[in-house]
Design a protein around this motif. Structure first.
Motif, short mmCIF file in Angstrom:
data_model
loop_
_atom_site.label_atom_id
_atom_site.label_comp_id
_atom_site.label_asym_id
_atom_site.label_seq_id
_atom_site.Cartn_x
_atom_site.Cartn_y
_atom_site.Cartn_z
N ALA A 213 0.81 -1.22 0.00
CA ALA A 213 0.00 0.00 0.00
C ALA A 213 0.84 1.27 0.00
N ALA A 214 2.02 1.22 0.62
CA ALA A 214 2.85 2.42 0.71
C ALA A 214 3.85 2.54 -0.42
N LEU A 215 3.79 1.63 -1.38
CA LEU A 215 4.79 1.60 -2.44
C LEU A 215 4.32 2.32 -3.70
N ASP A 216 5.27 2.91 -4.41
CA ASP A 216 4.97 3.41 -5.74
C ASP A 216 4.59 2.23 -6.64
N PRO A 217 3.70 2.45 -7.61
CA PRO A 217 3.23 1.34 -8.44
C PRO A 217 4.34 0.51 -9.07
N GLU A 218 5.43 1.16 -9.49
CA GLU A 218 6.49 0.39 -10.15
C GLU A 218 7.27 -0.51 -9.20
N LEU A 219 7.09 -0.31 -7.89
CA LEU A 219 7.80 -1.13 -6.90
C LEU A 219 6.94 -2.28 -6.38
N VAL A 220 5.65 -2.25 -6.68
CA VAL A 220 4.75 -3.28 -6.15
C VAL A 220 5.14 -4.66 -6.65
N GLY A 221 5.48 -4.74 -7.93
CA GLY A 221 5.77 -6.04 -8.53
C GLY A 221 6.90 -6.79 -7.86
N GLU A 222 7.95 -6.09 -7.45
CA GLU A 222 9.08 -6.79 -6.86
C GLU A 222 8.73 -7.40 -5.51
N VAL A 223 7.82 -6.77 -4.78
CA VAL A 223 7.39 -7.33 -3.50
C VAL A 223 6.45 -8.51 -3.72
N LEU A 224 5.54 -8.39 -4.67
CA LEU A 224 4.61 -9.48 -4.94
C LEU A 224 5.34 -10.72 -5.48
N THR A 225 6.43 -10.51 -6.19
CA THR A 225 7.24 -11.64 -6.66
C THR A 225 7.76 -12.45 -5.48
N VAL A 226 8.16 -11.77 -4.42
CA VAL A 226 8.64 -12.45 -3.22
C VAL A 226 7.52 -13.29 -2.61
N VAL A 227 6.32 -12.73 -2.54
CA VAL A 227 5.20 -13.46 -1.93
C VAL A 227 4.86 -14.69 -2.77
N ARG A 228 4.92 -14.57 -4.09
CA ARG A 228 4.69 -15.74 -4.95
C ARG A 228 5.69 -16.84 -4.64
N ALA A 229 6.95 -16.48 -4.48
CA ALA A 229 8.00 -17.45 -4.18
C ALA A 229 7.74 -18.13 -2.85
N LEU A 230 7.28 -17.37 -1.86
CA LEU A 230 6.98 -17.95 -0.55
C LEU A 230 5.83 -18.95 -0.65
N LYS A 231 4.83 -18.64 -1.46
CA LYS A 231 3.73 -19.59 -1.67
C LYS A 231 4.26 -20.87 -2.29
N ASP A 232 5.12 -20.74 -3.28
CA ASP A 232 5.68 -21.92 -3.94
C ASP A 232 6.48 -22.78 -2.97
N GLU A 233 7.05 -22.15 -1.94
CA GLU A 233 7.84 -22.88 -0.94
C GLU A 233 6.95 -23.49 0.15
N GLY A 234 5.65 -23.20 0.11
CA GLY A 234 4.74 -23.80 1.07
C GLY A 234 4.50 -23.00 2.33
N MET A 235 4.89 -21.73 2.35
CA MET A 235 4.65 -20.89 3.52
C MET A 235 3.15 -20.66 3.71
#
Length: 253
Positions: free
Chosen positions: A170-192
Motif C-alpha cells: 500500500a505504501a509503495l509506488d506502483p512500479e515497486l509493487v511487482g518486486e514485493v509481490l514476486t517475493v510473496v509468490r515465491a513464498l507460496k511456492d515454498e509452502g509458507m
C-alpha cells in the motif's frame, strides 16, 4: 496433525471505544495455503491480523495456532508471537541499524540464536530476495520496495509457522509493487502458510487458496479465489469488486 488448521478463529469479536470492528469472525487457515482478506478500508482486515498475532486483545471468542488456544489467559503470548511473522504496511525498520542488523535482531535477542548463525540466515534470505549487496546499507539508502523486502526477510528470519502480511504494497509506488509481490509468490511456492490483507485484487485472485471478503467487521463471503472473484454470491461482494476492478459485470446479474 496435518488436518489441524494452522490458524483457527472462532466467534472473534473486537471493539474500539464502543465501535464493533470484528463481529463474530470465524476463520480457518490450512497448512501451506494462502488466505487473502479483501474489503474496503475500515472493514476489519488489519484488526483481524493484529488479533491473530495477539497484538490486539479480543473481547470475545477464541483463537488457536496449530490446535493450541493462544487466547487462553494461561498461554505464553511471547512464545506465540515467536511462531508468527508479521509484515506491516509501514516497513518499521530501525533506521540506525544496517539491513543485516535489522534482520538478526529478533533471532538473537528473542530466540537466542548465536550471532554468526543469525547473520548466515540473514544473508541467505537477502540472497533469495535479491538484496545480497545491500546487507551493510542503512534503510534510508534503500527504495521502498527494497525496504519492504527487508521487512519480509526480517519476518522470515525467525522461521515462522505463519506469516501475516498487512497491506504490504500500500505504501509503495506502483512500479515497486511487482518486486514485493514476486517475493510473496515465491513464498507460496515454498509452502509458507500466509494470511494477507490486500487491495491488489488481481494478485489475490492469482495467489490465494481462500478469499474472505470482510464488510463492517463481518466475513460476509468466503470461498476459493475462482468462486469469490468469478461468481460472488453476495450482492455486497459484487458491488465491491465492480468498484475496485472497474468491471461492468461480475458474477451473477
Amino acid at each position: 496433525m496435518s488436518d489441524v488448521p494452522v490458524l483457527r478463529m472462532e466467534s472473534v469479536r473486537k471493539t474500539f471505544g464502543g465501535a464493533v470492528v470484528l463481529r463474530d469472525v470465524g476463520l480457518e487457515v490450512a497448512p501451506h495455503t494462502v488466505t487473502a482478506l479483501i474489503g474496503a478500508s475500515g472493514s476489519g482486515k488489519s484488526t483481524l491480523l493484529r488479533c491473530a498475532n495477539l497484538l490486539e486483545e479480543i473481547d470475545d471468542g477464541a483463537i488457536w495456532l496449530d490446535g493450541e488456544e493462544i487466547t487462553d489467559p494461561r498461554a505464553d503470548q511471547d512464545a506465540v508471537r515467536r511462531r508468527i511473522g508479521v509484515v506491516f504496511q509501514a516497513y518499521n525498520l530501525f533506521p540506525h541499524m544496517t539491513v543485516v542488523e535489522n534482520i538478526t535482531l529478533a533471532p538473537r535477542r528473542v530466540h537466542g540464536v548465536p550471532r554468526a548463525e543469525a547473520e548466515e540466515r540473514a544473508r541467505e534470505l537477502l540472497e533469495r530476495l535479491g538484496l545480497a549487496a545491500r546487507a551493510g546499507e542503512y534503510p534510508d539508502r534503500l527504495s521502498g520496495g527494497q525496504q519492504q523486502r527487508v521487512a519480509i526477510a526480517r519476518a522470515l528470519a525467525v522461521r515462522p509457522r505463519l506469516l501475516l502480511l498487512d497491506e504490504i504494497t500500500a505504501a509503495l509506488d506502483p512500479e515497486l509493487v511487482g518486486e514485493v509481490l514476486t517475493v510473496v509468490r515465491a513464498l507460496k511456492d515454498e509452502g509458507m502458510t500466509m494470511v494477507l490483507a490486500t487491495h491488489e485484487m488481481g494478485f489475490a485472485r492469482e495467489i490465494a487458496d481462500q478469499v474472505c471478503f470482510l464488510d463492517a467487521g463481518v466475513v460476509l463471503e468466503r470461498g476459493t479465489a475462482e468462486q469469490v472473484f468469478g461468481d460472488p454470491r453476495q450482492d455486497r461482494t459484487r458491488r465491491f469488486l465492480r468498484r475496485v476492478t472497474g468491471a461492468p459485470r461480475l458474477g451473477r446479474a
